[in-house]
Motif scaffolding. Structure first.
Motif, PDB file in Angstrom:
ATOM      1  N   ALA A 237       0.837  -1.204   0.000  1.00 33.94           N
ATOM      2  CA  ALA A 237       0.000   0.000   0.000  1.00 33.94           C
ATOM      3  C   ALA A 237       0.869   1.250   0.000  1.00 33.94           C
ATOM      4  O   ALA A 237       0.584   2.221  -0.724  1.00 33.94           O
ATOM      5  CB  ALA A 237      -0.930  -0.010   1.211  1.00 33.94           C
TER       6      ALA A 237
ATOM      7  N   LYS B  47      -4.919   4.721   3.552  1.00 38.10           N
ATOM      8  CA  LYS B  47      -5.705   4.041   4.572  1.00 38.10           C
ATOM      9  C   LYS B  47      -5.508   2.528   4.426  1.00 38.10           C
ATOM     10  O   LYS B  47      -5.380   1.995   3.315  1.00 38.10           O
ATOM     11  CB  LYS B  47      -7.180   4.405   4.468  1.00 38.10           C
ATOM     12  CG  LYS B  47      -7.879   3.923   3.220  1.00 38.10           C
ATOM     13  CD  LYS B  47      -9.335   4.360   3.239  1.00 38.10           C
ATOM     14  CE  LYS B  47     -10.069   3.857   1.989  1.00 38.10           C
ATOM     15  NZ  LYS B  47     -11.485   4.301   1.993  1.00 38.10           N
TER      16      LYS B  47
ATOM     17  N   SER C 170      -5.867  -1.352   3.962  1.00 39.02           N
ATOM     18  CA  SER C 170      -6.805  -2.218   3.257  1.00 39.02           C
ATOM     19  C   SER C 170      -7.420  -3.211   4.239  1.00 39.02           C
ATOM     20  O   SER C 170      -6.886  -3.432   5.334  1.00 39.02           O
ATOM     21  CB  SER C 170      -6.092  -2.981   2.145  1.00 39.02           C
ATOM     22  OG  SER C 170      -5.122  -3.856   2.696  1.00 39.02           O
TER      23      SER C 170
ATOM     24  N   LYS D 116      -7.294  -6.324   4.127  1.00 41.87           N
ATOM     25  CA  LYS D 116      -6.298  -7.366   4.368  1.00 41.87           C
ATOM     26  C   LYS D 116      -5.270  -6.911   5.396  1.00 41.87           C
ATOM     27  O   LYS D 116      -4.857  -7.684   6.273  1.00 41.87           O
ATOM     28  CB  LYS D 116      -5.606  -7.728   3.055  1.00 41.87           C
ATOM     29  CG  LYS D 116      -4.647  -8.904   3.165  1.00 41.87           C
ATOM     30  CD  LYS D 116      -4.060  -9.261   1.807  1.00 41.87           C
ATOM     31  CE  LYS D 116      -3.100 -10.443   1.924  1.00 41.87           C
ATOM     32  NZ  LYS D 116      -2.513 -10.792   0.608  1.00 41.87           N
TER      33      LYS D 116
END
Length: 406
Positions: free
Chosen positions: A100, A162, A164, A166
């Motif tokens: 991310a 932000k 996820s 997961k």
């Protein structure tokens, strides 16, 4: 016009910070990653965890920038990078937060240039909006675009940074692993305490009781007076053993919770604490009537027991170590569960004790699962949280959140 200029100036400061970070992103992507790739080939994979930690710090800086602009925090969810090199490598490769952050960094490499548009917008805005507002008495149309640029940068960054689902799941599993270990440790300490109390206290008294009854049976025909005296002693031993058994049972689940509910049980604790304790209860069944309680709700038994021991531990610490003569207890029913607040006006210092299990002097924290450490483990086992605010010099506030369904 003045308001528009102030808002544009504030947005410009935000965009300037974003521009500095964007410039750092350009350097990182173009220089550091290239260097890391070369070093990875020459030195090995040992540099990868440190590179990921650096990316985390850069992403964290952006989160703070966006939070300062929007007033809303962007949560982060990372797996802790600790242990051996192999473990650290496995962690950073499997952590969804790593990918991310990399996606945000690549995207920020592109949209970060929006921050540089603030300079030409100021030049055009002062000319166009100055004429529109000063001569034509109309609203500014150019300078407000600077604020919209800052909003756009914050919106995109929030969406990319932000966690996820997961990543949240991975963090949740990590937290549950830690709390499970703490719960097992607390459970083990509790079992050892019960075994110690039964072995050293109750069992010893029962053995003595059995011996006295046996002696009384042998002496009964020859010396009834001495036998009666032994039976009296045996009765005293039996009463003492019952008292100790009640003490052990109270340590597992206090019967007063069943009889009077949490509010009544806490008031009983307050009355026997030796302190001037003010108890405030909101939204809970009140056991002062001695029956099922007046209007209010009962939390699950495990939650009530945890709250009871929280108050008991906090009041015990306040009476023994704080030097305060007064304390306050507040029990509140919340939408998410039960909130417990215990405060005193003493000398404080419990924060350091919570952080360092060896420093028991300030707060009564003891190793082995008792004190504030045991309190925190007991609450964590129910997925709750403990916040201790106790600077040196006081006051002390212990706030506990216990989630439950009403």
């Amino acid at each position: 016009m003045r308001t528009t200029v102030r808002q544009a100036a504030r947005a410009t400061v935000q965009l300037a910070r974003a521009a500095v970070l964007a410039f750092g992103t350009y350097l990182f992507v173009t220089v550091l990653l290239f260097t890391a790739a070369v070093t990875l080939l020459l030195v090995g994979a040992g540099i990868l965890p440190e590179t990921v930690l650096l990316v985390r710090r850069i992403a964290g800086s952006k989160r703070r920038q966006v939070a300062a602009w929007t007033g809303r925090e962007i949560p982060e969810a990372y797996l802790p990078v600790t242990g051996t090199l192999r473990t650290r490598l496995r962690t950073v490769v499997r952590d969804p937060g790593t990918y991310a952050d990399l996606r945000w960094m690549v995207a920020h490499y592109v949209y970060g240039c929006l921050a540089y548009l603030a300079v030409p917008l100021w030049v055009v805005g002062l000319l166009v909006d100055g004429v529109r507002c000063g001569l034509l008495r109309r609203k500014a149309v150019v300078l407000p675009l600077i604020g919209r640029l800052a909003d756009l940068d914050a919106t995109w960054s929030t969406a990319l940074l932000k966690p996820s689902p997961k990543a949240r799941l991975a963090e949740r599993v990590e937290v549950l692993t830690e709390t499970r270990a703490g719960a097992i440790a607390a459970h083990g300490a509790e079992l050892r305490r019960i075994e110690r109390d039964l072995h050293d206290g109750t069992q010893a008294r029962l053995v003595s009781l059995s011996m006295r009854i046996g002696l009384a049976k042998r002496m009964y025909d020859a010396d009834p007076v001495a036998a009666r005296r032994l039976l009296d002693d045996a009765q005293d031993q039996a009463e003492e053993a019952l008292t100790e058994l009640r003490h052990v049972v109270r340590g597992i689940h206090p019967p007063i919770l069943t009889d009077r509910g949490l509010a009544g049980a806490v008031r009983a604790l307050a009355a026997s604490s030796g302190l001037d304790v003010t108890v405030t209860v909101t939204g809970l069944a009140d056991g002062d009537d001695g029956g099922g309680g007046r209007a209010g709700a009962r939390a699950p038994a495990a939650v009530e027991a945890a709250a009871y021991f929280v108050v008991a531990e906090a009041l015990t610490n306040a009476a023994r170590h704080s030097g305060s003569e007064r304390a306050g207890v507040r029990l509140d029913r919340t939408v998410a569960g039960l909130r417990v607040r215990v405060s005193d006006e003493g000398r404080g210092g419990a924060e350091g004790a919570l952080a360092s299990p060896g420093s028991a002097a300030a707060s009564g924290l003891e190793p082995g699962g008792s004190g504030l450490l045991g309190l925190r483990r007991r609450v964590a086992a129910l997925d709750g949280s403990v916040v201790v605010t106790s600077p040196v010099g006081g006051p002390t506030l212990i706030e506990v959140e216990l989630p439950c369904v009403w």
